[in-house]
Design a protein around this motif. Structure first.
Motif, PDB file in Angstrom:
ATOM      1  N   MET A   1       0.847  -1.195   0.000  1.00 41.22           N
ATOM      2  CA  MET A   1       0.000   0.000   0.000  1.00 41.22           C
ATOM      3  C   MET A   1       0.885   1.248   0.000  1.00 41.22           C
ATOM      4  N   TYR A   2       0.558   2.193  -0.878  1.00 36.61           N
ATOM      5  CA  TYR A   2       1.331   3.425  -0.951  1.00 36.61           C
ATOM      6  C   TYR A   2       1.197   4.239   0.338  1.00 36.61           C
ATOM      7  N   GLN A   3       2.196   5.109   0.557  1.00 35.68           N
ATOM      8  CA  GLN A   3       2.157   6.036   1.682  1.00 35.68           C
ATOM      9  C   GLN A   3       2.524   7.427   1.199  1.00 35.68           C
ATOM     10  N   ASN A   4       1.911   8.415   1.822  1.00 36.45           N
ATOM     11  CA  ASN A   4       2.119   9.806   1.428  1.00 36.45           C
ATOM     12  C   ASN A   4       3.209  10.421   2.304  1.00 36.45           C
ATOM     13  N   SER A   5       4.457  10.054   2.013  1.00 41.38           N
ATOM     14  CA  SER A   5       5.561  10.632   2.769  1.00 41.38           C
ATOM     15  C   SER A   5       6.829  10.570   1.941  1.00 41.38           C
ATOM     16  N   LEU A   6       7.705  11.528   2.171  1.00 49.37           N
ATOM     17  CA  LEU A   6       8.987  11.553   1.481  1.00 49.37           C
ATOM     18  C   LEU A   6       9.810  10.315   1.833  1.00 49.37           C
ATOM     19  N   GLU A   7       9.745   9.902   3.084  1.00 52.75           N
ATOM     20  CA  GLU A   7      10.513   8.737   3.525  1.00 52.75           C
ATOM     21  C   GLU A   7      10.080   7.486   2.765  1.00 52.75           C
ATOM     22  N   TYR A   8       8.779   7.352   2.553  1.00 53.59           N
ATOM     23  CA  TYR A   8       8.277   6.198   1.806  1.00 53.59           C
ATOM     24  C   TYR A   8       8.784   6.235   0.362  1.00 53.59           C
ATOM     25  N   ALA A   9       8.714   7.418  -0.276  1.00 56.02           N
ATOM     26  CA  ALA A   9       9.184   7.544  -1.659  1.00 56.02           C
ATOM     27  C   ALA A   9      10.661   7.200  -1.754  1.00 56.02           C
ATOM     28  N   TYR A 339      -2.109   7.922  -6.684  1.00 59.22           N
ATOM     29  CA  TYR A 339      -2.442   7.890  -5.255  1.00 59.22           C
ATOM     30  C   TYR A 339      -2.214   9.260  -4.617  1.00 59.22           C
ATOM     31  N   LEU A 340      -1.086   9.878  -4.894  1.00 55.51           N
ATOM     32  CA  LEU A 340      -0.766  11.170  -4.269  1.00 55.51           C
ATOM     33  C   LEU A 340      -1.693  12.278  -4.748  1.00 55.51           C
ATOM     34  N   ILE A 341      -2.055  12.253  -6.033  1.00 56.54           N
ATOM     35  CA  ILE A 341      -2.991  13.267  -6.540  1.00 56.54           C
ATOM     36  C   ILE A 341      -4.353  13.092  -5.878  1.00 56.54           C
ATOM     37  N   ASP A 342      -4.810  11.851  -5.771  1.00 56.48           N
ATOM     38  CA  ASP A 342      -6.080  11.602  -5.080  1.00 56.48           C
ATOM     39  C   ASP A 342      -6.005  12.066  -3.627  1.00 56.48           C
ATOM     40  N   HIS A 343      -4.846  11.922  -3.020  1.00 61.31           N
ATOM     41  CA  HIS A 343      -4.670  12.269  -1.613  1.00 61.31           C
ATOM     42  C   HIS A 343      -4.765  13.775  -1.383  1.00 61.31           C
ATOM     43  N   LEU A 344      -4.622  14.563  -2.463  1.00 60.24           N
ATOM     44  CA  LEU A 344      -4.789  16.013  -2.323  1.00 60.24           C
ATOM     45  C   LEU A 344      -6.215  16.364  -1.921  1.00 60.24           C
ATOM     46  N   GLN A 345      -7.156  15.520  -2.340  1.00 59.72           N
ATOM     47  CA  GLN A 345      -8.580  15.746  -2.033  1.00 59.72           C
ATOM     48  C   GLN A 345      -9.006  17.173  -2.423  1.00 59.72           C
ATOM     49  N   ASN A 403      13.020   8.628 -14.030  1.00 56.73           N
ATOM     50  CA  ASN A 403      12.269   9.271 -12.951  1.00 56.73           C
ATOM     51  C   ASN A 403      12.231   8.387 -11.714  1.00 56.73           C
ATOM     52  N   SER A 404      12.073   9.023 -10.567  1.00 53.51           N
ATOM     53  CA  SER A 404      12.097   8.332  -9.285  1.00 53.51           C
ATOM     54  C   SER A 404      10.777   8.534  -8.554  1.00 53.51           C
ATOM     55  N   PHE A 405      10.573   7.733  -7.529  1.00 54.62           N
ATOM     56  CA  PHE A 405       9.411   7.913  -6.667  1.00 54.62           C
ATOM     57  C   PHE A 405       9.505   9.248  -5.928  1.00 54.62           C
ATOM     58  N   GLU A 406      10.714   9.664  -5.602  1.00 53.58           N
ATOM     59  CA  GLU A 406      10.879  10.967  -4.961  1.00 53.58           C
ATOM     60  C   GLU A 406      10.489  12.099  -5.908  1.00 53.58           C
ATOM     61  N   ASP A 407      10.802  11.953  -7.218  1.00 55.58           N
ATOM     62  CA  ASP A 407      10.333  12.939  -8.209  1.00 55.58           C
ATOM     63  C   ASP A 407       8.822  13.103  -8.129  1.00 55.58           C
ATOM     64  N   VAL A 408       8.134  11.981  -8.100  1.00 59.86           N
ATOM     65  CA  VAL A 408       6.675  11.988  -8.086  1.00 59.86           C
ATOM     66  C   VAL A 408       6.163  12.658  -6.808  1.00 59.86           C
ATOM     67  N   PHE A 409       6.764  12.294  -5.672  1.00 62.40           N
ATOM     68  CA  PHE A 409       6.339  12.901  -4.409  1.00 62.40           C
ATOM     69  C   PHE A 409       6.562  14.413  -4.434  1.00 62.40           C
ATOM     70  N   GLU A 410       7.724  14.839  -4.886  1.00 65.94           N
ATOM     71  CA  GLU A 410       8.037  16.271  -4.898  1.00 65.94           C
ATOM     72  C   GLU A 410       7.133  17.032  -5.873  1.00 65.94           C
ATOM     73  N   PHE A 411       6.818  16.421  -7.006  1.00 61.86           N
ATOM     74  CA  PHE A 411       5.910  17.076  -7.946  1.00 61.86           C
ATOM     75  C   PHE A 411       4.568  17.377  -7.290  1.00 61.86           C
ATOM     76  N   VAL A 412       3.968  16.374  -6.665  1.00 63.48           N
ATOM     77  CA  VAL A 412       2.645  16.575  -6.070  1.00 63.48           C
ATOM     78  C   VAL A 412       2.728  17.584  -4.923  1.00 63.48           C
ATOM     79  N   ASN A 413       3.811  17.557  -4.169  1.00 61.06           N
ATOM     80  CA  ASN A 413       3.998  18.517  -3.087  1.00 61.06           C
ATOM     81  C   ASN A 413       4.045  19.949  -3.625  1.00 61.06           C
ATOM     82  N   ARG A 414       4.764  20.142  -4.737  1.00 63.15           N
ATOM     83  CA  ARG A 414       4.861  21.479  -5.333  1.00 63.15           C
ATOM     84  C   ARG A 414       3.557  21.880  -6.018  1.00 63.15           C
TER      85      ARG A 414
END
Length: 420
Positions: A1-9, A339-345, A403-414
């Motif tokens: 299951m995905y997690q919404n955290s930089l550490e997970y990415a 998952y991260l985009i959906d998590h923005l709600q 591309n990395s999972f961290e790229d994806v996390f940082e994109f959604v964060n920005r």
């Protein structure tokens, strides 16, 4: 299951067996030397580190050998396209005899339509998806005009239902039931540039063939992204570019597939050139045209070696990584993005790309209601290279090679910060 955290990415990247391939590419940087988040491989793939060495080898052989480089270069220029064939065929699921690297995408599309669009008075119409890439639409419209048909009457659009963004296969079936006797060619973009929807190529091919139509695909957004499995799909032809997911550089050469059942059909019309002529007699200039067997027989001219060197550099990286491995990572990477985009709600955001991984590649098309290009401009200022498509869609494509999972996390964060 995905997690919404930089550490997970970061942990996903640490566990990724393909993570080292990121170091094989040159990542764009900001003015302070920090890596930008590059999610635009659906428009232009990044440069492999090895590309300059591959090109320099050909420049050095040109300097050393001059014209003799055609035979004496380390990778002789006369058969140079053959050095690309096996890896390119693997990338699109074809036999080597069915694939050739040549020309550019729309040129190849026209050459294929010379052979596979043979209209009659009663069977001359062409189907494309309604939001096909403009170049495809322009090409088929011009073919209709060339053959004396009005594009407004001869072009049939496969269109999403009102209020929907995606095309339904059952609607294509209805079109064929109504107009199949009038349709000569189905020509679909395998993976739609705008929505990111990947179409069921085998089902489309079988449908077209049941109605006596030729079937071709534009793989501009498919090759290097999804596995089109062209031979088993049974399409008559396919064309693609190499500068998006195949990372061969701006405006580089395209690829072409011709199914082996057409390999030696003398009844097929074609526009011919000397590079498609029998290799044994090509340089005896006074022979009548003798087409090579397979896709090679559609070649026109001796190819630009420097462009092919860049393609070879990238294909060698693909071969080392293994496309099945890349596709597996792509599904995970894009799934995490979803998952991260959906998590923005955020009620303003809607992903118009299919949720089913089998119906998409790595691109997600993110609709931001009531937004305009100013939003994309702010995202660019935040260090994200993505792609804007009118009226309100940001296209992002995490390419599994670099591309990395961290790229994806940082994109959604920005993105979240820009939205707020």
């Amino acid at each position: 299951m995905y997690q919404n955290s930089l550490e997970y990415a970061q942990q996903c990247d640490a566990n990724d067996p393909l993570s080292s391939f990121r170091n094989r590419f040159l990542l764009p940087k900001d003015t302070d030397g920090n890596n930008l988040i590059y999610l635009c491989g659906n428009s232009l793939g990044l440069q492999p580190v090895s590309t300059s060495a591959y090109i320099k080898m050909e420049l050095d052989d040109w300097a050393k050998h001059g014209v003799e480089g055609h035979t004496d270069a380390e990778h002789p220029w006369l058969p140079y396209h053959e050095f690309l064939t096996k890896n390119m065929a693997d990338l699109v699921g074809a036999k080597p005899s069915e694939v050739v690297v040549m020309n550019t995408l729309t040129t190849n599309l026209h050459l294929m339509m010379v052979s596979f669009y043979r209209p009659t008075a009663t069977k001359h119409k062409i189907i494309v998806e309604s939001d096909a890439f403009p170049s495809d639409k322009y090409a088929v419209e011009s073919q209709l005009r060339f053959h004396g048909h009005d594009p407004k009457e001869g072009l049939i659009l496969w269109t999403p239902r009102e209020g929907e963004e995606l095309c339904r296969f059952e609607d294509l079936e209805k079109i064929m039931d109504l107009h199949g006797d009038e349709i000569a060619l189905i020509m679909i973009g395998s993976t739609n540039y705008y929505s990111g929807q990947h179409f069921p190529l085998k089902k489309i091919t079988e449908l077209g063939h049941r109605h006596g139509c030729m079937v071709g695909f534009d793989l501009a957004h498919g090759a290097g992204n999804i596995q089109p499995d062209l031979h088993n799909t049974g399409a008559d032809f396919a064309v693609w570019c190499s500068y998006k997911y195949i990372n061969s550089g701006p405006g580089s050469l395209g690829g072409c597939f011709v199914h082996e059942r057409h390999a030696n059909n003398p009844e097929l019309h074609r526009f011919a050139g000397w590079w498609g002529h029998n290799k044994d007699t090509r340089f005896n200039m006074r022979h009548e045209f003798d087409a090579l067997s397979g896709a090679e027989g559609w070649q026109l001219s001796n190819p630009p070696i420097l462009s092919m060197a860049a393609i070879r550099a990238s294909l060698d990286v693909f071969a080392e990584a293994g496309f099945d491995n890349l596709r597996e990572k792509s599904i995970e990477l894009t799934g995490y993005l979803e998952y991260l985009i959906d998590h923005l709600q955020d009620d303003r955001i809607n992903i118009i790309t299919p949720r089913d991984p089998e119906q998409r590649g790595c691109q997600l098309s993110i609709q931001v209601k009531s937004a305009n290009k100013a939003l994309h401009t702010e995202l660019t200022k935040a260090g994200v290279i993505s792609d804007w498509r009118e009226p309100d869609v940001i296209r992002v494509a995490p390419a599994p090679l670099y591309n990395s999972f961290e790229d994806v996390f940082e994109f959604v964060n920005r993105l979240k910060k820009v939205l707020n």
